[in-house]
Design an enzyme around this catalytic site. Structure first.
Site: not given
Ligand code: DGL
Length: 274
Positions: A16-17, A48-49, A80-82, A191, A193
């Site tokens: 993930d970021s 990363y957004s 991480c979805n992004t 997300c 998070h």
């Protein structure tokens, strides 16, 4: 004679970021306690957004390849979805092992919603992705789908894990546009998070009955894939390892959270800064 300690358990990397991927990791670890776990957060790249798709693909691929060279992996979870909404085809073309993505749970949300008015809460990048539009077209044709992108909420979650108290006013300011949507009954935490600040999100959106967090479904997917791919590549480590891409001063709260999740040592993974 000292023998090298080797792990013969499947080695799973979470990427993930930031620390959001722990919301997925904890479900996988709960279901599969006997795997060898590696977790890498790309804190150089966080958030990363709003990063370009090219940068996200380049960073994710290079970091996963670098870890795989040192610690042969059996499965990677892009927690991480992004990143997952853009990087999965590239990763799958470079790795022979299973790659599990984390993408917004549109289908379960559309199924559970009674009012058929659902919201996708994700990063600014994720809500714009073609991949997400296709999921909506396939699985939520009978729903009104709101999309809300936030970078601030990921930052708040990140700070929470490092011991900061959550500023509810700031959470509320991010979500206020949905507050008047009285029949919005389901929100997808798109997300990784966001499950970490679910309680705070819930306070700001009292009308929402269901918050969809894909962690458990991903854990089942990982289990199924490991059952199919039975070969294990040994690695010369027996403890779970956590990597960051830039060293930083981390507080006692963060250290405690890591050890609670079974990680004792934070290592620096060198990667070109961009
Ligand atoms: N955890 C990441 C996700 O699921 C996003 C955080 C970021 O913006 O870097 O999309």
């Amino acid at each position: 004679m000292i023998k090298n300690m080797m792990s013969l358990k499947p080695t799973i990397l979470f990427f993930d970021s930031g620390i959001g991927g722990f919301s997925v990791y904890k479900e996988v670890k709960h279901l599969l306690p006997d795997c060898q776990y590696l977790y890498c957060f790309d804190n150089v790249g966080f958030p990363y957004s709003e990063k370009s798709e090219e940068v996200i693909i380049e960073r994710t691929l290079a970091i996963c390849q670098k870890i795989d060279r040192q610690y042969p992996l059996d499965l990677i979870v892009i927690a991480c979805n992004t990143a997952s909404t853009v990087v999965l085809p590239t990763l799958r073309s470079h790795f022979a092992i299973p790659i599990v993505g984390t993408v917004p749970a549109i289908k379960p949300a559309a199924e559970i919603s009674v009012s058929k008015h659902i919201g996708l809460l994700a990063t600014k990048g994720t809500i714009k992705r073609q991949y997400v539009s296709e999921l909506i077209e396939h699985y939520a044709t009978d729903c009104r789908v709101e999309k809300l992108g936030s970078t601030v909420l990921a930052e708040i979650a990140e700070q929470k894990l490092r011991g900061a108290s959550v500023d509810l006013l700031a959470v509320n300011a991010e979500l206020k546009i949905w507050r008047e949507l009285a029949d919005l009954d389901t929100v997808i935490l798109g997300c990784t998070h966001f499950p970490l600040i679910k309680d705070e999100i819930q306070i700001c959106l009292p009308q929402v009955k269901y918050f969809i967090d894909p962690g458990k479904a991903i854990a089942l997917r990982v289990k199924k894939l490991l059952d199919i791919h039975t070969t294990v590549r040994p690695i010369s480590e027996t403890q779970n390892l956590i990597f960051c891409t830039r060293s930083f001063q981390y507080e006692a709260t963060f250290r405690q959270a890591l050890s609670l999740w079974g990680f004792t040592e934070l290592r620096l993974l060198e990667h070109d800064e961009r």
